[in-house]
Write an enzyme that holds these catalytic residues in place. Structure first.
Site, PDB file in Angstrom:
ATOM      1  N   SER A 161     -16.879  29.461   0.688  1.00 46.42           N
ATOM      2  CA  SER A 161     -16.337  29.089   3.154  1.00 46.42           C
ATOM      3  C   SER A 161     -16.762  29.407   3.233  1.00 46.42           C
ATOM      4  O   SER A 161     -16.661  30.635   3.596  1.00 46.42           O
ATOM      5  CB  SER A 161     -15.719  27.954   2.674  1.00 46.42           C
ATOM      6  N   HIS A 179     -20.031  26.217   0.501  1.00 50.16           N
ATOM      7  CA  HIS A 179     -19.311  25.294   1.078  1.00 50.16           C
ATOM      8  C   HIS A 179     -18.999  25.447   2.301  1.00 50.16           C
ATOM      9  O   HIS A 179     -19.332  26.178   2.652  1.00 50.16           O
ATOM     10  CB  HIS A 179     -18.004  25.296   0.427  1.00 50.16           C
ATOM     11  N   ASP A 239     -17.489  24.293   6.081  1.00 47.46           N
ATOM     12  CA  ASP A 239     -16.423  23.776   6.261  1.00 47.46           C
ATOM     13  C   ASP A 239     -16.764  22.615   7.581  1.00 47.46           C
ATOM     14  O   ASP A 239     -16.901  23.661   8.506  1.00 47.46           O
ATOM     15  CB  ASP A 239     -15.262  24.189   6.808  1.00 47.46           C
ATOM     16  N   MET A 282     -15.769  20.699  11.156  1.00 49.96           N
ATOM     17  CA  MET A 282     -14.518  19.944  11.614  1.00 49.96           C
ATOM     18  C   MET A 282     -15.100  20.124  12.791  1.00 49.96           C
ATOM     19  O   MET A 282     -15.959  20.686  13.956  1.00 49.96           O
ATOM     20  CB  MET A 282     -13.632  22.086  11.854  1.00 49.96           C
ATOM     21  N   HIS A 289     -18.164  19.352   3.751  1.00 46.05           N
ATOM     22  CA  HIS A 289     -16.232  19.692   3.760  1.00 46.05           C
ATOM     23  C   HIS A 289     -16.625  18.537   5.148  1.00 46.05           C
ATOM     24  O   HIS A 289     -15.972  19.646   5.816  1.00 46.05           O
ATOM     25  CB  HIS A 289     -16.237  20.388   2.442  1.00 46.05           C
ATOM     26  N   MET A 310     -14.320  17.581   7.262  1.00 52.76           N
ATOM     27  CA  MET A 310     -13.417  17.866   7.898  1.00 52.76           C
ATOM     28  C   MET A 310     -13.361  16.920   9.504  1.00 52.76           C
ATOM     29  O   MET A 310     -12.576  17.709  10.977  1.00 52.76           O
ATOM     30  CB  MET A 310     -12.360  18.947   8.174  1.00 52.76           C
ATOM     31  N   MET A 370      -7.432  19.698  -1.378  1.00 50.78           N
ATOM     32  CA  MET A 370      -6.634  20.572  -0.375  1.00 50.78           C
ATOM     33  C   MET A 370      -5.492  21.462  -1.291  1.00 50.78           C
ATOM     34  O   MET A 370      -4.135  20.600  -0.752  1.00 50.78           O
ATOM     35  CB  MET A 370      -6.186  20.268   1.072  1.00 50.78           C
ATOM     36  N   GLY A 408      -7.967  23.383   8.351  1.00 51.98           N
ATOM     37  CA  GLY A 408      -7.838  23.096   9.694  1.00 51.98           C
ATOM     38  C   GLY A 408      -8.380  25.268   9.155  1.00 51.98           C
ATOM     39  O   GLY A 408      -9.573  25.677  10.430  1.00 51.98           O
ATOM     40  N   PHE A 409      -8.129  26.311   8.576  1.00 50.98           N
ATOM     41  CA  PHE A 409      -7.914  27.178   8.575  1.00 50.98           C
ATOM     42  C   PHE A 409      -8.863  28.159   7.659  1.00 50.98           C
ATOM     43  O   PHE A 409      -7.826  27.578   6.795  1.00 50.98           O
ATOM     44  CB  PHE A 409      -7.796  27.564   9.818  1.00 50.98           C
ATOM     45  N   GLY A 410      -8.878  28.796   7.885  1.00 47.11           N
ATOM     46  CA  GLY A 410      -9.276  30.088   6.530  1.00 47.11           C
ATOM     47  C   GLY A 410      -7.925  30.833   6.208  1.00 47.11           C
ATOM     48  O   GLY A 410      -7.449  30.678   6.965  1.00 47.11           O
ATOM     49  N   GLY A 411      -7.529  31.734   5.254  1.00 46.60           N
ATOM     50  CA  GLY A 411      -6.447  32.858   4.790  1.00 46.60           C
ATOM     51  C   GLY A 411      -5.315  32.335   5.085  1.00 46.60           C
ATOM     52  O   GLY A 411      -4.591  33.014   5.194  1.00 46.60           O
ATOM     53  N   ASP A 445     -10.061  23.959  -2.622  1.00 47.89           N
ATOM     54  CA  ASP A 445     -10.227  24.389  -1.185  1.00 47.89           C
ATOM     55  C   ASP A 445      -9.063  25.246  -0.209  1.00 47.89           C
ATOM     56  O   ASP A 445      -7.782  23.751  -0.359  1.00 47.89           O
ATOM     57  CB  ASP A 445     -10.498  23.259  -0.521  1.00 47.89           C
ATOM     58  N   GLY A 446      -9.156  26.330  -1.056  1.00 45.09           N
ATOM     59  CA  GLY A 446      -7.656  26.762   0.243  1.00 45.09           C
ATOM     60  C   GLY A 446      -6.745  27.233  -0.596  1.00 45.09           C
ATOM     61  O   GLY A 446      -6.409  26.997  -1.696  1.00 45.09           O
ATOM     62  N   GLY A 447      -6.901  28.940  -0.960  1.00 44.97           N
ATOM     63  CA  GLY A 447      -6.241  30.213  -1.185  1.00 44.97           C
ATOM     64  C   GLY A 447      -6.238  30.403  -2.071  1.00 44.97           C
ATOM     65  O   GLY A 447      -5.761  30.892  -3.509  1.00 44.97           O
ATOM     66  N   GLY A 505     -13.477  31.003   0.591  1.00 47.04           N
ATOM     67  CA  GLY A 505     -13.606  31.863   1.452  1.00 47.04           C
ATOM     68  C   GLY A 505     -13.420  33.233   1.882  1.00 47.04           C
ATOM     69  O   GLY A 505     -13.641  34.144   1.752  1.00 47.04           O
ATOM     70  N   SER A 506     -11.490  33.484   2.205  1.00 44.27           N
ATOM     71  CA  SER A 506     -11.315  35.147   2.633  1.00 44.27           C
ATOM     72  C   SER A 506     -11.973  35.670   1.507  1.00 44.27           C
ATOM     73  O   SER A 506     -12.405  36.887   1.525  1.00 44.27           O
ATOM     74  CB  SER A 506      -9.966  35.075   3.000  1.00 44.27           C
TER      75      SER A 506
HETATM   76  C1  DX5 Z   1      -9.734  25.153   5.041  1.00 49.93           C
HETATM   77  C2  DX5 Z   1     -11.487  24.497   4.563  1.00 49.93           C
HETATM   78  C3  DX5 Z   1     -11.393  25.806   3.160  1.00 49.93           C
HETATM   79  C4  DX5 Z   1     -10.593  27.181   3.958  1.00 49.93           C
HETATM   80  C5  DX5 Z   1     -10.746  28.525   2.663  1.00 49.93           C
HETATM   81  O1  DX5 Z   1     -10.020  23.996   6.208  1.00 49.93           O
HETATM   82  O2  DX5 Z   1     -11.576  24.089   4.057  1.00 49.93           O
HETATM   83  O3  DX5 Z   1     -12.497  25.257   2.843  1.00 49.93           O
HETATM   84  O4  DX5 Z   1     -12.673  27.987   4.593  1.00 49.93           O
HETATM   85  O5  DX5 Z   1     -11.219  29.097   2.677  1.00 49.93           O
HETATM   86  P1  DX5 Z   1      -9.839  30.204   2.029  1.00 49.93           P
HETATM   87  O6  DX5 Z   1     -10.361  30.702   0.836  1.00 49.93           O
HETATM   88  O7  DX5 Z   1      -9.355  32.043   2.655  1.00 49.93           O
HETATM   89  O8  DX5 Z   1      -8.314  29.531   2.147  1.00 49.93           O
HETATM   90 ZN    ZN Z   2     -13.554  23.333   2.557  1.00 48.76          ZN
END
Ligand code: DX5
Ligand code: ZN
Length: 228
Positions: A12, A37, A39, A41, A70, A72, A141, A146-149, A177-179, A199-200
């Site tokens: 991401s 990917h 994102d 928003m 994606h 959002m 999800m 909304g946020f990475g990490g 998607d996420g974590g 992402g992270s």
């Molecule tokens: C969250 C995004 C994800 C996010 C994943 O709203 O849709 O794509 O960037 O980030 P990590 O991998 O850091 O959880």
């Molecule tokens: Zn995403």
């Protein structure tokens, strides 16, 4: 885009350097990313703002694999054409983004994109039971969008398992998607996921000047998946 269930890593770019998106996309692809990917928003559906179709169009020439967009955003329908024209290969809308999911998915396919549907953590798998023949990808999800990490929400593993059963032999990807980390990835793959958005876990410690770190981070996720 040929369909297969091999495990794919989709970094991401939310975790990339926002001043260097083109170079970042090229760096992650050169280091082995399967998809990219993106994102989007709107500061309304989710409490964060990122970018719109002009940015997606600007990075399109830098993405050789699959551009996985994606959305959002709510409403999504008024913007589908703009993101399709910007070059999205996969265009994903949220179940929760509007009252007419089926209409949105039909619109995405009519625009020539693969149709994705994303489910927030509190949304049950069964929410998409009657659109299974209208989609190419389900995005589960595993954090609140909304946020990475953020930390992986464990209860979603069971949802992936249910979705895998609902999908049956349809050519539908299940994306997480996420974590996603080397710790969480094997569990979601075992439950039936084949696309891992990260992402992270991909971007941490690296940069366009040190892209080999991205490669090492992706190899760590793949190795964990292969080890089961
Ligand atoms: C969250 C995004 C994800 C996010 C994943 O709203 O849709 O794509 O960037 O980030 P990590 O991998 O850091 O959880
Ligand atoms: Zn995403």
């Amino acid at each position: 885009m040929d369909f297969n269930r091999n495990v794919k890593i989709a970094p991401s770019i939310l975790s990339a350097d926002f001043a260097a998106f083109g170079a970042e996309c090229e760096a992650i692809e050169a280091q082995g990313a399967d998809w990219v990917h993106v994102d989007v928003m709107d500061g309304h559906f989710v409490p964060n703002l990122t970018f719109g179709p002009a940015m997606v169009k600007a990075i399109r020439p830098h993405v050789k694999t699959v551009m996985d967009v994606h959305l959002m955003i709510s409403p999504a329908d008024p913007y589908l054409q703009a993101f399709a024209e910007a070059g999205a290969d996969v265009l994903t809308v949220h179940v929760e983004a509007g009252p007419h999911l089926h209409r949105s998915l039909q619109a995405v396919r009519a625009l020539g994109c693969k149709a994705g549907v994303a489910l927030n953590p509190a949304t049950p798998a069964e929410a998409i039971e009657y659109v299974l023949d209208d989609i190419d990808l389900i995005c589960v999800m595993t954090v609140n969008p909304g946020f990475g990490g953020q930390s992986f929400i464990e209860a979603q593993v069971e949802k992936v398992r249910r979705l895998r059963t609902l999908v049956g032999d349809r050519p539908v990807h299940i994306e997480i998607d996420g974590g996603v980390t080397p710790e969480t990835a094997p569990r979601v793959v075992a439950a039936g996921a084949d696309v891992l958005v990260a992402g992270s876990a991909v971007f941490k410690g690296g940069s366009v000047g040190r892209p080999e770190v991205y490669g090492a981070n992706m190899r760590a996720i793949r190795a964990a998946v292969e080890a089961g």
